[in-house]
Design an enzyme around this catalytic site. Structure first.
Site, short mmCIF file in Angstrom:
data_model
loop_
_atom_site.label_atom_id
_atom_site.label_comp_id
_atom_site.label_asym_id
_atom_site.label_seq_id
_atom_site.Cartn_x
_atom_site.Cartn_y
_atom_site.Cartn_z
CG ASP A 105 -1.89 1.01 1.34
OD1 ASP A 105 -2.02 1.95 0.26
OD2 ASP A 105 -2.53 1.28 2.24
CG ASP A 114 -2.79 3.87 -3.39
OD1 ASP A 114 -4.04 3.34 -3.49
OD2 ASP A 114 -2.83 4.73 -2.37
CD GLU A 115 -5.22 -0.97 -0.54
OE1 GLU A 115 -5.52 -1.58 0.44
OE2 GLU A 115 -6.20 -0.06 -1.00
#
Lengths: 432, 376
Positions: free
Chosen positions: A54, A147-148
């Site tokens: 993350d 973003d993960e």
């Protein structure tokens, strides 16, 4: 006990290394090779292979990278006075700013914050670069958001010549060097525990929760820690006498089902740290949507239809960019009192046309526009289908071919003269 | 109320009305059938779901005491069905809240009743258009269109058969149309006397199903009367009144292709049997059956990623085709639904592999089907 140095990527059995052993610094102390202090020591660190990665305050980190003068200042990425916080840096967080907090509240807590309008295109680009770095480690990458992602690194040790933990530490370093943002890594035996591990040590973290300790670690935690238990569910659980995950974990399947219905046994299993979900690279995008928060609350149906139309156009564009189309439509509204309303409808046939999405969303909106004041409207596509299923001929819809042709003409004009060259009247404010 | 009736007579009457009653009801009275016995020796049964009301009148009943009550339809039907053949059934209701006693031979039961005043009455209003159809004609209209009725709720106006008056080459016809977007069925009959001014109406699916059952037993004319909101069918001693779907049926004429010039005719039995065999390879219903057509040759094939693939060739003995070769896919069930309505020979009119295809019975021009192809 295994050990990994996050700076020089040394791995070894802590306690067996000569130097460390001789000084007796088995369970603590710096790296025996580079003397760095970022050493992860854990019984399972060299064997675990499921990771949750993350990015830390992603939008804000990207902005700080591009504007280094902001490094020491609180940064909030979000829109207008009526918008919400899309991301905030860790300095802003120390003042009490949180993601998804209304802008006015965030600015009240942190008046000197630098507010930056989000540049989603830029974040998507950077997110993609990070994803490519992940995919160079293993094809088993399932993105969860921009973003993960979760990574299954089982079976990659021979390929990389290093255990997954070392590969991940190296990856984190590369992201810092090449993309310029930091990530936090959670390493565990399953997806649930990996996510919790990643959250435990943020920012720039590297946290390990072993299979052996998962249940014990969860037991004293509040039930709200578990992903999927929101504030409402937490309240209900606490009300029923389940304040900690340990109490939930103790329920056998039958009792859990009796108390919490069909979902009960799965809930208890998760409270014990069990999670059988696999990493599925094909299951990337789960939903595509577009939403906007108004400068002033809106009540009137006709007024609400204007931003709704714009969001439908935006949604259609996003779907097309992703090679997807909408099999159904989700309408999202937030009232002035911050209550969320989502309504869904299945479409007779999948579509990529803003007009068809709008007609479906409009039908849903009509039932909700009952005099309530709204602050936000959004529209999403669900289920998502491959784009080639969109707008197939329909014997019950004689107007369909003309609609498709019309939209193609609009798109051709826009491609040539720009997005503002042509637009539907319903997107414009009425003439005074 | 007290009367005696033959078990067979009561059973038949109950069978006619009870299927209207929904199995699950939020309004208790809708689970009941209204039973009325008149001084003139007529037994009247009524059941409704508020959309449809079916009434049956049985003359020649021995009425000892006229009166009315309501009792659970499904229970009453079940009991009557299980009584021995030839039994005489006595129904006795003293009035008020007292239970309804049913006696037959040594069998006796008492059923809870609900007040007659609560039973919703469906007023049919003025029905300006009236005409009659032969039972066989009505059955044909229903059978050839019913399968194409949509079950999708968002487009509620497709959840029925659209019936209206129009002209074909100057000749007035009564037309029935149904579509679910994937297939369309259009059937015509000469316009009956009295139907010329009729409004276009959409008859809901459930009404169509009930009507089809009631039309099964008779060879007589069926009398229709309708307004733009309600329709009434009189079938012998049974009367069915139904609301109509309040919506606009699509302009279906615009989706019926014109100029499909590639004509394939094929023996119906050979074709439909081959479709069934080939489609059996896939348990997934939505998988297409591919038709590869060449000069006097038709190859049907289907493939399933899990189960493998199957194909069957039909040649010049049963196939006639002279146009350019073509490949096209259709959902197997859609093909079967249509061929089930066709006699000896099926005729396909193709444009190309991705355009709507027309299907007809070679011997009957009054029915036309349109099928959307699937990608193969």
């Amino acid at each position: 006990m295994g050990a990994l140095c996050r700076d020089c990527f040394w791995t070894g059995a802590a306690g067996a290394t000569g130097a460390a052993c001789a000084t007796g610094a088995t369970a603590a102390g710096p790296c025996p090779v580079c003397a760095g202090r970022r050493v992860v020591r854990h019984a399972e660190v060299l064997t675990l292979a499921l990771a949750h990665v993350d990015c830390d305050a992603f939008y804000a980190s990207v902005e700080k990278r591009d504007r280094p003068e902001l490094l020491t200042r609180p940064v909030i990425v979000g829109g207008g006075t009526r918008g919400v916080v899309a991301a905030c840096c860790y300095i802003a967080r120390t003042r009490g700013v949180r993601s998804a907090m209304p802008m006015w509240k965030a600015l009240a807590a942190c008046p000197d914050a630098e507010v930056i309008r989000p540049d989603i295109g830029k974040y998507v680009r950077e997110g993609r670069r990070i994803r490519e770095l992940m995919e160079s480690l293993t094809p088993m990458v399932q993105p969860l958001s921009i973003d993960e992602a979760v990574l299954d690194l089982r079976g990659t040790e021979a390929l990389h010549g290093a255990p997954p933990a070392a590969v991940l530490a190296r990856f984190a370093r590369r992201v810092e060097q090449e993309v310029g943002v930091t990530v936090s890594v959670g390493l565990a035996a399953n997806r649930l525990m990996a996510k919790l591990a990643a959250e435990r040590d943020k920012p720039r973290g590297f946290s390990v929760i072993g299979a052996a300790e998962a249940a014990g670690w969860l037991a004293p935690q509040p039930v709200g820690l578990l992903p999927g238990i929101g504030p409402a569910m937490e309240k209900r659980l606490v009300g029923a006498g389940f304040a900690t995950l340990g109490q939930l974990a103790a329920l056998d399947a039958r009792e859990a089902a009796r108390r919490f219905g069909d979902e009960g046994p799965a809930l208890a299993a998760r409270a014990r740290g069990e999670d059988a979900r696999s990493v599925d690279p094909a299951r990337g995008t789960k939903s595509v949507s577009a939403e906007t928060t108004f400068d002033a609350d809106m009540t009137d149906l006709e007024a609400l239809e204007r931003p709704l139309w714009r969001m439908c156009e935006k949604l259609a564009r996003r779907l097309r960019e992703k090679g997807l189309c909408a099999g159904g439509v989700v309408l999202k509204l937030k009232t002035a009192a911050f209550a969320s309303r989502t309504r869904t409808v299945r479409l007779p046939g999948a579509t990529l046309l803003p007009e068809v999405i709008f007609a479906a969303a409009q039908g849903l909106l009509r039932r909700e526009a009952d005099g309530t004041a709204f602050r936000l409207i959004g529209v999403g596509a669900q289920p998502l289908l491959p784009a080639d299923r969109a707008d197939q001929a329909d014997l019950a819809d004689p107007g369909a071919p003309r609609r498709v042709a019309k939209w193609r003409a609009v798109e051709a004009l826009r491609a040539r003269f720009g997005d503002d060259a042509i637009g539907a009247g319903r997107g414009f404010p009425p003439k005074r | 109320m007290k009367f005696t009736v033959d078990r067979a007579v009561l059973l038949k009457a109950l069978a006619h009305v009870q299927s209207v009653v929904e199995r699950r009801n939020t309004i208790p009275i809708l689970a009941n059938v209204l039973i009325e016995a008149t001084q003139q020796g007529v037994l009247r049964l009524i059941a409704t779901d508020m959309e449809i009301a079916v009434q049956e009148e049985v003359p020649g009943v021995t009425v000892a005491r006229a009166g009315r009550t309501t009792a659970p339809a499904a229970t009453l039907y079940e009991i009557t069905r299980n009584l021995p053949d030839g039994a005489r059934v006595e129904l006795d209701h003293p009035g008020g809240d007292a239970p309804l006693a049913l006696r037959a031979g040594r069998f006796a039961t008492s059923l809870t009743v609900l007040p007659v005043e609560d039973f919703p009455s469906m007023t049919e209003g003025r029905l300006p258009t009236s005409f009659a159809l032969k039972a066989g004609v009505l059955r044909d209209l229903i059978d050839r269109t019913k399968f194409a009725i949509s079950t999708e709720e968002t487009r509620y106006y497709l959840n029925g058969i659209y019936m209206h008056a129009t002209t074909v080459d100057g000749a007035p016809v009564l037309r029935a149309v149904a579509t679910d977007g994937h297939r369309l069925a259009r059937v015509e009959e000469p316009l009956p006397e009295g139907a010329s001014g009729m409004p276009g109406v959409i008859i809901p699916r459930k009404t169509v199903n009930e009507l089809r059952k009631l039309a099964e037993e008779t060879q007589e004319d069926i009398a229709l009367s309708l307004s733009d909101t309600k329709i009434k069918f009189a079938i012998g001693t049974v009367t069915l009144v139904s609301k109509l779907i309040d919506g606009t049926f699509p302009e279906y004429d615009r989706v019926i292709p014109r100029g499909n010039d590639k004509v394939l005719s094929v023996d119906k039995k050979a074709f439909s049997d081959a479709v069934k065999r080939v489609a059996a390879i896939s348990s997934e219903r939505s998988r297409p059956v591919k038709l590869s057509v060449d000069r006097n040759l038709l190859v049907l094939s289907a493939a399933s990623p899990e189960q493998g693939q199957a194909q069957e060739e039909l040649d010049g003995d049963v196939v006639e085709y002279t146009a350019t070769p073509l490949e096209i896919g259709f959902q197997a069930r859609y093909l079967s639904d249509i061929t089930d309505q066709i006699g000896e020979k099926v005729v396909f009119y193709f444009a190309d592999g991705s355009a709507p295809t027309i299907v007809k019975d070679a011997a009957k021009d009054e029915a036309l089907y349109v099928l959307m192809p699937m990608r193969v």
